[in-house]
Design a protein around this motif. Structure first.
Motif, PDB file in Angstrom:
ATOM      1  N   SER A   1       0.817  -1.203   0.000  1.00 43.09           N
ATOM      2  CA  SER A   1       0.000   0.000   0.000  1.00 43.09           C
ATOM      3  C   SER A   1       0.855   1.258   0.000  1.00 43.09           C
TER       4      SER A   1
ATOM      5  N   THR B   1      -0.795   4.023   1.001  1.00 39.03           N
ATOM      6  CA  THR B   1      -1.775   4.806   1.753  1.00 39.03           C
ATOM      7  C   THR B   1      -1.457   4.738   3.242  1.00 39.03           C
ATOM      8  N   ASN B   2      -2.391   5.196   4.063  1.00 36.26           N
ATOM      9  CA  ASN B   2      -2.191   5.175   5.503  1.00 36.26           C
ATOM     10  C   ASN B   2      -2.764   3.911   6.145  1.00 36.26           C
TER      11      ASN B   2
END
Length: 82
Positions: free
Chosen positions: A17, A19-20
């Motif tokens: 990922s 992302t967070n």
């Protein structure tokens, strides 16, 4: 990196990922794990119906992630070798 490394050390897979959060494959239905983690004050993302064996874990501070991994390993019944 910490969560992904720890998941890998447990023999679990994850979806890389940028992302967070990360999706960790838990090799079993995620709903009972989500509920047990909630009882331990560890909130993870909602269940994705198309991914019933994955847990969505958002990243926090290092101390939060270490606390999460401690509870996650316990809920998963993980015992480190050695």
């Amino acid at each position: 990196d910490y969560v992904c490394h720890e998941a890998s050390a447990m023999g679990l897979t994850f979806i890389p990922s940028q992302t967070n959060f990360v999706m960790i494959g838990v090799n079993r239905p995620a709903t009972p794990l989500i509920e047990e983690l909630k009882k331990r004050k560890m909130l993870v993302g909602r269940l994705f119906p198309s991914m019933p064996n994955h847990l969505r874990v958002s990243f926090g501070t290092m101390s939060e992630m270490k606390a999460f991994m401690k509870e996650f390993k316990d809920v998963m019944g993980y015992q480190a070798a050695g």
